[in-house]
Design a protein around this motif. Structure first.
Motif, PDB file in Angstrom:
ATOM      1  N   MET A 250       0.787  -1.230   0.000  1.00  0.00           N
ATOM      2  CA  MET A 250       0.000   0.000   0.000  1.00  0.00           C
ATOM      3  C   MET A 250       0.826   1.291   0.000  1.00  0.00           C
ATOM      4  O   MET A 250       0.249   2.375  -0.104  1.00  0.00           O
TER       5      MET A 250
ATOM      6  N   GLU B 120       2.392  -5.996   6.957  1.00  0.00           N
ATOM      7  CA  GLU B 120       2.718  -4.608   6.622  1.00  0.00           C
ATOM      8  C   GLU B 120       2.353  -4.254   5.185  1.00  0.00           C
ATOM      9  O   GLU B 120       2.002  -3.123   4.883  1.00  0.00           O
TER      10      GLU B 120
ATOM     11  N   MET C 289      -1.175  -3.257   5.212  1.00  0.00           N
ATOM     12  CA  MET C 289      -1.481  -2.204   6.173  1.00  0.00           C
ATOM     13  C   MET C 289      -1.261  -0.838   5.489  1.00  0.00           C
ATOM     14  O   MET C 289      -0.600  -0.775   4.457  1.00  0.00           O
ATOM     15  N   PRO C 290      -1.789   0.254   6.052  1.00  0.00           N
ATOM     16  CA  PRO C 290      -1.850   1.511   5.279  1.00  0.00           C
ATOM     17  C   PRO C 290      -0.515   2.081   4.800  1.00  0.00           C
ATOM     18  O   PRO C 290      -0.497   2.817   3.818  1.00  0.00           O
ATOM     19  N   PHE C 291       0.590   1.769   5.473  1.00  0.00           N
ATOM     20  CA  PHE C 291       1.848   2.359   5.015  1.00  0.00           C
ATOM     21  C   PHE C 291       2.668   1.404   4.138  1.00  0.00           C
ATOM     22  O   PHE C 291       3.749   1.763   3.676  1.00  0.00           O
ATOM     23  N   GLY C 292       2.159   0.187   3.917  1.00  0.00           N
ATOM     24  CA  GLY C 292       2.830  -0.762   3.040  1.00  0.00           C
ATOM     25  C   GLY C 292       4.191  -1.183   3.558  1.00  0.00           C
ATOM     26  O   GLY C 292       4.621  -0.774   4.650  1.00  0.00           O
ATOM     27  N   SER C 293       4.871  -1.984   2.774  1.00  0.00           N
ATOM     28  CA  SER C 293       6.182  -2.470   3.230  1.00  0.00           C
ATOM     29  C   SER C 293       7.234  -1.367   3.183  1.00  0.00           C
ATOM     30  O   SER C 293       8.273  -1.454   3.821  1.00  0.00           O
ATOM     31  N   GLY C 294       6.962  -0.305   2.424  1.00  0.00           N
ATOM     32  CA  GLY C 294       7.901   0.826   2.364  1.00  0.00           C
ATOM     33  C   GLY C 294       7.948   1.626   3.658  1.00  0.00           C
ATOM     34  O   GLY C 294       8.900   2.379   3.893  1.00  0.00           O
ATOM     35  N   GLY C 295       6.935   1.485   4.487  1.00  0.00           N
ATOM     36  CA  GLY C 295       6.934   2.126   5.801  1.00  0.00           C
ATOM     37  C   GLY C 295       6.293   3.502   5.832  1.00  0.00           C
ATOM     38  O   GLY C 295       5.989   4.114   4.803  1.00  0.00           O
TER      39      GLY C 295
END
Lengths: 174, 498
Positions: free
Chosen positions: B75, B232, B235-241
């Motif tokens: 995401m 992750e 989830m809203p911030f994705g794997s990029g964080g």
């Protein structure tokens, strides 16, 4: 208003510097998927934000606040009346409610490892897709509904016409 | 129908190319002056401008790179789409009225024209023209490369064109682009944008349905697969964080008001009041078309995780693989035409502003007056610019990896950092000074090119464009506060009071 915008921008920059001084936890921006070459993973959700929550949240909420601030800055000062601020404030509050719910549901997931599905997505992601995206469209509603009151009032239109007339007169003289 | 997949796809693309050529011929008859060529004589209707604004925003990146990013990092990149409702609103609140009024009162036909008028500074206008020209070369070259690569992959799958070279594909696609951009100028560009925008919206809607049907259990099942593998990612911030996601949100949400190919379209509508219709149309069009971006990447990642599809060689294969494996041939044909539409609509916008910068803005900044017979020179500049960008793209593709990286540097972030403070803030803040504008432009160029050339890594996975935007805005506002502001010209002050 520009001083306020400037202040927030400086705070954002300082936040990044402070976060950099603290160092980056492992996997803060993800890492390669162990099985599939073209994918990345986030790994341990809580660990990668360890010590960075405050900085992350400052940047996150500053972004949601700066957007309406820039919009309001685009409206002429004399047109920013009580009604305008009430409408902008209301939409911003609603937008921030969903932005906050996103964080609340996300933190709950980090603590419990569980979440619920809402319209095809985990709850925090649903807040992002339906809440944050959707409610921000209300700024467009204000633009349309308040166009004659805040954006381009009949007085503005008269000034615009006077400017055109002055330009045409100048051309004729030349 | 499956047996005719390739001919159907080719037919869709062929029909799309013919439409572009016909629009070019029609627009040529209506283009009589440089003002017609560059800003359509300020006479476009709201529907045309609305669809043109969104279709030029969503380039080939949205159709190929976007799904690829979702496949790769979940995401994180979706924030670029989520902030579109905020971003378009920022553009219209800050710029729609002032750009249109400025075009009328000062007879401005380009962004550097507006900058020069606002700051009473030919140098500021000249620097803006330099940004536009450098950006046009970089952006245009990447769009041409993408267009040629897609055409090669489509034609290469057929028996008749098996083994067709990239250069041949570049010649075919660029010929169509040049034809309608040269004959009809911005009028052809925006009317093809209209067609292109409609195609993209149809693609977005149909692909979401196809994507939901590709996974048993639809998006809920796809999300569950991602959640089980790496929470992750969905989830809203994705794997990029969180940091990478927020940086993209800011850069795309606020930085959209610094994209020249988009904001110059705000000088083309008939009346200021039309912006009431243009804004919702742009947002709706973008939202519908961008659904392809989210759904395809998500579904392809889920299908691979479920073991129902082979892992992709490259993340950017997500959209082409999805279309090949899960889309009806007719839908695949429409989407491939939509992909060309997305690429071409962005490319023609850049060609237009690039030609204006070369034959209108630079001569004005250097000689103090525009060229004679601007329309003729505009057409010549459009051809030369397109040929140069094509050569640049092909040379970079075959000879120099560094050059490709450099091309990529001139993306969204550089424009956002150089143009947002100078134009979006500058048109709304009387205290802004010409020196601050020039400094912000130069700083953005130096920062972004240095980051790319020296491979400087940004902290926490944040995009360099975001950092560059922050630095540039702080410098612009800070210098303006330090300097003593010069009095504004009367008409400019009156426009800024509106």
């Amino acid at each position: 208003m520009m001083k306020w915008i400037f202040g927030v921008l400086v705070i954002m920059a300082a936040t990044i510097v402070v976060a950099m001084i603290g160092g980056a936890p492992d996997m803060v921006s993800g890492g390669p998927h162990p099985e599939y070459a073209g994918m990345s993973i986030g790994g341990d959700s809580a660990a990668r934000l360890d010590g960075l929550w405050i900085e992350g949240l400052i940047l996150y909420f500053a972004t949601f606040l700066m957007a309406p601030a820039f919009m309001a800055f685009g409206v002429a000062e004399h047109n920013r009346n009580k009604t305008f601020w009430t409408m902008m404030g209301g939409v911003t509050a609603l937008n921030l409610v969903f932005a906050t719910l996103l964080i609340v549901f996300y933190v709950d997931f980090l603590n419990t490892g569980e979440t619920f599905m809402l319209l095809g997505f985990p709850a925090p992601t649903a807040m992002m897709l339906y809440g944050c995206w959707g409610t921000a469209a209300l700024y467009t509603v204000i633009y349309i509904a308040g166009f004659n009151k805040f954006i381009f009032t009949p007085e503005d239109e008269k000034t615009f016409e006077a400017l055109i007339a002055a330009k045409n007169a100048e051309k004729t003289e030349a | 129908m499956e047996a005719f997949r390739e001919p159907i796809i080719l037919a869709c693309i062929g029909v799309y190319f013919v439409i572009c050529i016909l629009v070019g011929i029609w627009a040529m008859r209506k283009t009589h002056s440089a003002s017609d060529f560059f800003i359509a004589g300020k006479g476009l209707g709201p529907v045309v401008v609305g669809l043109a604004v969104f279709s030029s925003t969503l380039s080939g990146f949205g159709f190929v790179g976007g799904p690829g990013l979702v496949y790769n990092m979940g995401m994180t990149s979706v924030w670029m789409v989520i902030v579109s409702t905020l971003g378009y609103a920022i553009v219209f609140y800050m710029l729609a009225k002032r750009m249109r009024v400025m075009a009328e009162i000062r007879d401005s036909i380009s962004l550097p024209d507006i900058v020069a008028a606002r700051y009473s500074s030919k140098a500021a206008g000249g620097w803006m023209a330099v940004v536009v020209i450098l950006g046009v070369l970089g952006y245009l070259a990447t769009q041409i490369l993408a267009m040629s690569t897609v055409l090669q992959s489509i034609l290469g799958n057929t028996e008749m064109f098996e083994g067709i070279s990239l250069i041949t594909c570049a010649v075919i696609s660029v010929s169509v682009l040049i034809f309608y951009a040269v004959t009809g100028g911005i009028l052809a560009s925006v009317y093809t944008d209209l067609v292109q925008g409609l195609i993209m919206m149809v693609c977005g809607l149909l692909v979401v349905v196809a994507a939901a049907m590709a996974v048993d259990g639809g998006f809920t099942a796809a999300s569950s697969s991602l959640l089980a593998d790496d929470p992750e990612a969905i989830m809203p911030f994705g794997s990029g964080g969180m940091f990478a996601a927020v940086a993209w949100a800011f850069m795309f949400g606020v930085g959209i008001a610094g994209q020249p190919h988009l904001i110059t379209k705000l000088m083309m509508n008939r009346t200021v009041k039309d912006t009431k219709i243009i804004l919702p149309l742009s947002i709706a069009g973008y939202a519908v078309a961008a659904m392809l971006w989210i759904s395809v990447g998500l579904v392809m990642r889920a299908l691979v995780l479920q073991g129902n599809h082979d892992p992709l060689g490259l993340p950017d294969d997500a959209a082409p693989e999805f279309l090949t494996a899960y889309a009806n041939p007719l839908l695949a044909g429409v989407v491939f035409a939509g992909l060309f539409a997305a690429i071409m609509s962005t490319a023609d916008g850049f060609l237009n502003i690039g030609a204006a910068a070369i034959i209108h803005d630079l001569p004005k900044a250097i000689r103090g007056k525009p060229l004679k017979n601007e329309l003729w020179w505009a057409r010549v500049a459009t051809v030369l610019l397109c040929l140069f960008a094509t050569g640049f793209a092909l040379y970079a593709r075959y000879n120099s990896g560094e050059l490709v990286a450099l091309l990529g540097a001139f993306g969204w972030g550089t424009f956002a950092a150089a143009i947002f403070p100078v134009v979006a803030l500058g048109l709304n803040w009387k205290r802004a000074t010409a020196n601050a504008a020039i400094f912000a432009i130069v700083l953005s160029l130096v920062f972004n090119f240095s980051v790319k050339l020296f491979g400087i890594a940004m902290p926490f996975g944040m995009d360099g464009g975001f950092i560059s935007m922050l630095v540039s805005m702080i410098a612009f506002i800070g210098i303006s506060y330090i300097e003593k502001p010069k009095p504004l010209q009367k008409d400019i002050e009156a426009i800024m009071d509106l």
